[in-house]
Enzyme design. Structure first.
Site, PDB file in Angstrom:
ATOM      1  N   LYS A 672       0.858  -1.187   0.000  1.00  0.00           N
ATOM      2  CA  LYS A 672       0.000   0.000   0.000  1.00  0.00           C
ATOM      3  C   LYS A 672       0.890   1.230   0.000  1.00  0.00           C
ATOM      4  CE  LYS A 672      -2.027  -1.726   3.633  1.00  0.00           C
ATOM      5  NZ  LYS A 672      -3.430  -1.684   3.378  1.00  0.00           N
ATOM      6  N   LYS A 678      -0.216   4.144   8.031  1.00  0.00           N
ATOM      7  CA  LYS A 678      -0.389   2.760   7.584  1.00  0.00           C
ATOM      8  C   LYS A 678       0.597   1.812   8.271  1.00  0.00           C
ATOM      9  CE  LYS A 678      -2.334   4.108   3.107  1.00  0.00           C
ATOM     10  NZ  LYS A 678      -3.641   3.443   3.160  1.00  0.00           N
ATOM     11  N   LYS A 788      -9.439  -7.341  -1.467  1.00  0.00           N
ATOM     12  CA  LYS A 788      -8.848  -8.174  -2.527  1.00  0.00           C
ATOM     13  C   LYS A 788      -8.119  -9.366  -1.932  1.00  0.00           C
ATOM     14  CE  LYS A 788      -8.160  -3.847  -4.932  1.00  0.00           C
ATOM     15  NZ  LYS A 788      -7.198  -2.742  -5.006  1.00  0.00           N
TER      16      LYS A 788
END
Length: 942
Positions: A672, A678, A788
């Protein structure tokens, strides 16, 4: 598809039915169906003898293919091969000497585009004829990835094209690999937009996408010994076979200038800098349907007469080309650096170009479909404009400007129409991502729009006073401060007078002072006349805060609906301000690209056990896998599919990085955008801790304690985001040390995959076994990569953040590795840190000390590790709570190892993740947008 307009450059509706060649007259493409068929013919003015095709030995070149009713045959493949050969010869971009893979890709793509154009035109014609309400999706990003395999998959022609290319001496896989990823996006925002277009087409909704055609993309990422380096993308250097330039569709876009009031009282924006936005259309085919919608991308230029020939011939070449350069650079780079004034202006130009050109196009379509009887109050009944994040927020004042200044409507009517037409999707809770623009800069660049924004702000102030009343002025003041569009601008005189009567200050009552330190030389007798510096402190009032335009507030006020993108995110952003406007639309991803096409082995297993491939369109059928989750035969087939994908990734890693990895090890992946929230830093520090513990053990102890892992990272750090680039450097340094340590061998590998994009994701995600979604709770809006991974049978480790919350609910608590603080705790934990009450875990301190020891090279990591230390301050205080969550994280990783050792248990968890992912299809999300925000209905093309 092709459109016409009453504004901008005159537009003609092209159909592209005839393709002319001087050499021969033959059918290029015939699409046969049980329904009426379409054809494209190659014709010439004088009939000539047909040239037999060297592959089919037939002059009539036809192939079956579009739609859902026909199956492949050998004749079909032969006809497709002939059509590819035709394009290699008559639409060449390469020399005729050989049929190399790159040439084969372009010819194949052009062959597919022939099929798409027929359906594209049919979709356009049907929407024009029916004149139904349409949705227009505006986004600064569309992260499409490669288009070839997706297009032939949606056309159900994968087998036929594979066979046709084999006849021509190539494999479909080799040819498809020649296609560069379209460099039109960066992360989840752009990938979501592309998934939405796929679902809109598949579900037959009348819709279009609008974006910018970036010549050089964000950047291509190189990984060197110094970390990340950036170079320009080259995806358009040899052309894009999917796009069609519409030279007849171009709209003027203005910057700078001034606003004057005409004799009729109307406002006119004059002077300044003028450019043209030219349309490039890309077809987006639906799956098992003829519906093919458009992604319209704008490219910017100026007319040729803007080249100053006098200056050029005088040798002043840069000056001569200045207007051309200023126009073209608008569409050079996605998210150009905005630390400089020039960078800010360029970004704002990009946003306005997208909004202005798109709205002019939308208005032109509306006027054309209305014939000679345009009723502007009906615009919201025919048009739904969706703003993907705040980048297209200028749609709001631009639509008001067009309706008032160009179409003659009054303010009240224009504002009412705008609010009913536009809707806004919020994608973040991060303050830096909630855009604010300098009021003064916007006033220079877009003077008319600032006037309109002031009108909107004044109207909003009146509505806030009406709703909250004046009996509690302190509450009213707080609401105005939170909800106004214009920040740090004076309130209307009536409001100032109201507050004065109630003894409430309009400004912060605390007057800050700034210390102005002047260093002067003085002589101290007791220091034996040694010169010293003495500080003279002058107290001065603090400068006034800058005037800003808050784009998120404008987006909320200017539209009829606002949505978040996950349940927890929607609750966080809704707050107490506009709860009536807010709703949730949890993100989704297309199962066509993200299971069926990128993971055909697993797709075949799913279809076999469910008994139908309908799950591709009705993902709720994936839940049926739950009843087979303990079946031994399913486990065997499931793990075989996973192993096949892992072998592919092992080969890819060797080719891309030079490192060899063991495909029997656990594949642990975090891919990502690189950002502190994150928490790639938490992941790599956890790996460092694992490595340190391994080094302290004997070989036998290591083997017994740890499961072999290949830890993969991928993602780009924004070019000016220094801390994110330090994280990339740290990951690569750790990998360089561990991967060459003979004591560790295959027990642990750390791989940073350079230039992560959609095509790389399509390789990595099917091979993944553990995926890390470990952002600080309450900071990730949704995420889509988590969806996903789950769809592909990957088990997730993560916090209760974004869509993780809903994924865990669907897959089951036992099939999700949870750790870390939760969103309601975060503010308290930061307060505790600021007060100096946080006590770090000894294991966390141990890891930092190990890094500082030079175990991973001579690079100085003090700035990186320093961000995790101290109690508060810029770049300090561990704002993202890495230290707080570290012990919980490494303990959770121990549970991961324990579960992975039991492969029967792990495979069941994998199956249940796929089964529970059914909710996260973008088809479900688009149905919700269509019903609850856009009010549009499917329009089947017959």
């Amino acid at each position: 598809m092709a459109t016409s307009s009453t504004g901008g450059t005159a537009i003609a509706c092209s159909r592209l039915i005839h393709v002319t060649s001087r050499c021969r007259s033959s059918k290029v493409l015939l699409l046969k169906r049980a329904k009426p068929s379409f054809c494209i013919r190659c014709v010439s003015s004088e009939p000539k003898p047909r040239l037999l095709d060297p592959i089919t030995q037939e002059g009539d070149v036809s192939f079956l293919g579009v739609g859902s009713n026909l199956k492949a045959s050998a004749t079909d493949a032969a006809s497709i091969a002939s059509n590819i050969k035709y394009h290699a010869e008559f639409t060449p971009l390469f020399s005729p000497d050989n049929f190399a893979p790159s040439k084969a890709f372009f010819a194949t793509a052009q062959s597919v585009r022939d099929a798409l154009i027929v359906n594209w035109n049919a979709t356009y014609d049907h929407c024009e004829k029916m004149n139904v309400k349409q949705a227009y999706y505006l986004s600064m990003e569309f992260l499409q990835g490669r288009a070839l395999l997706n297009a032939i998959g949606n056309l159900e022609l994968t087998g036929e094209y594979a066979e046709a290319l084999q006849k021509l001496g190539h494999t479909l896989e080799t040819v498809a690999s020649q296609e560069p990823d379209a460099a039109l996006g960066n992360g989840g925002l752009g990938r979501l937009a592309s998934c939405f277009l796929d679902s809109l087409a598949t579900l037959n909704y009348p819709a279009s996408g609008y974006g910018l055609r970036y010549k050089y993309g964000l950047f291509k990422q190189l990984i060197t010994k110094d970390g990340q380096e950036e170079v320009a993308e080259n995806w358009l250097e040899v052309g894009n076979p999917w796009e069609i330039v519409r030279n007849d569709i171009a709209y003027p876009v203005k910057f700078f200038g001034k606003v004057v009031t005409g004799s009729d009282g109307n406002k006119n924006w004059i002077g300044g800098e003028d450019i043209l936005a030219v349309a490039y259309d890309v077809p987006i085919p639906g799956y098992k349907t003829k519906t093919t919608i458009s992604l319209r991308l704008w490219s910017t230029k100026v007319p040729s007469d803007q080249l100053d020939l006098c200056a050029f011939n005088a040798g002043e070449h840069t000056k001569a080309c200045q207007a051309k350069a200023n126009a073209e650079k608008i569409c050079y780079i996605l998210y150009p650096g905005d630390e400089s004034e020039e960078g800010k202006i360029l970004r704002l130009k990009q946003q306005y170009t997208l909004c202005s050109a798109s709205l002019q196009d939308i208005i032109a379509r509306f006027e054309r479909r209305s014939g000679g009887n345009v009723r502007w109050e009906e615009l919201p009944d025919k048009v739904a404009v969706q703003m993907n994040d705040t980048h297209p927020t200028l749609c709001i004042p631009e639509l008001v400007r067009i309706l008032m200044d160009l179409k003659g409507l009054n303010w009240e009517t224009a504002w009412r129409i705008t609010q009913r037409t536009v809707a806004y999707t919020n994608h973040t809770v991060l303050p830096e991502a909630l855009e604010k623009w300098s009021y003064d800069l916007m006033q220079r660049l877009l003077p008319r729009h600032v006037e309109i924004i002031q009108m909107i702000d004044e109207q909003l102030i009146g509505e806030i006073i009406s709703e909250y009343g004046t009996s509690t002025p302190e509450i009213l003041k707080k609401k105005l401060e939170a909800m106004r569009i214009l920040e740090n601008l004076d309130l209307p005189a009536s409001v100032v007078e109201l507050f004065a009567k109630q003894n409430v200050s309009c400004m912060d009552e605390t007057v800050e002072e700034v210390e102005s330190v002047v260093e002067v030389k003085t002589t101290e007798i007791d220091e034996k006349e040694t010169p010293k510096k003495k500080k003279v402190v002058n107290k001065e009032p603090a400068p006034l805060p800058p005037k800003m335009v808050r784009m998120a507030n404008l987006s909320v006020v200017g539209g009829h609906a606002v949505n978040g993108v996950a349940e927890i995110h929607s609750e966080i952003v809704k707050g107490e301000l506009w709860p009536k406007k807010f709703q949730n639309k949890t993100n989704g991803v297309t199962p066509r690209r993200w299971i069926q096409f990128c993971n055909p082995d697993l797709s075949a297993v799913i279809t076999k056990w469910i008994g139908t491939d309908d799950w591709v369109l009705k993902t709720e059928k994936l839940a049926e896998l739950r009843k087979f989750a303990d079946k031994k035969d399913l486990h065997i087939e499931w793990t075989a599919a996973k192993k096949s994908n892992k072998n592919k990734v092992a080969s890819f890693i060797k080719q891309r990085t030079g490192y060899s990895v063991n495909p029997d090890a656990m594949f642990d992946i975090q891919v990502k955008r690189i950002h502190e929230y994150k928490r790639q830093l938490l992941n790599i520090l956890g790996i460092v801790y694992r490595y340190k513990k391994m080094k302290e053990m004997t070989a036998a102890e290591r083997e017994a304690k740890f499961v072999p892992r290949v830890c993969m990272f991928g993602g780009k750090a924004f070019a000016t985001y220094v801390q994110a680039k330090r994280i990339v450097k740290f990951i690569t340094d750790v990998g360089a040390t561990i991967n060459h340590d003979p004591d560790i061998g295959d027990l642990l590998k750390v791989i940073f995959v350079p230039d992560y994009n959609v095509s790389v994701a399509e390789l990595l995600i099917p091979a993944s076994e553990l995926s890390q979604h470990i952002s600080t709770a309450g900071m990730e809006a949704s995420g889509t990569s988590n969806m996903k991974f789950a769809m592909n049978g990957c088990v997730l480790i993560g916090t209760l953040d974004g869509a993780n919350v809903e994924i865990r609910q669907e897959v089951g608590d036992d099939n999700f590795f949870l750790f870390g603080a939760q969103a309601p705790e975060i503010a308290g934990l930061r307060k505790e840190r600021a007060e100096g009450k946080f006590v770090p875990d000894p294991r966390f301190e141990e890891v930092k000390k190990f890094v500082r020891s030079g175990a991973f090279g001579a690079y100085n990591y003090d700035e990186l590790l320093g961000s995790l230390e101290g109690n508060e301050g810029f770049g300090r205080g561990d704002y993202f709570l890495v230290g707080k969550d570290f012990p919980s994280y490494i303990e959770c990783q121990e549970r991961v190892d324990e579960a992975y050792r039991d492969q029967k248990r792990w495979t069941k968890m994998s199956i249940l993740n796929t089964a529970g992912s059914y909710k996260f299809s973008s088809d479900r999300t688009i149905h919700e947008y269509a019903r609850e925000i856009w009010n549009i209905n499917p329009l089947q093309i017959i």
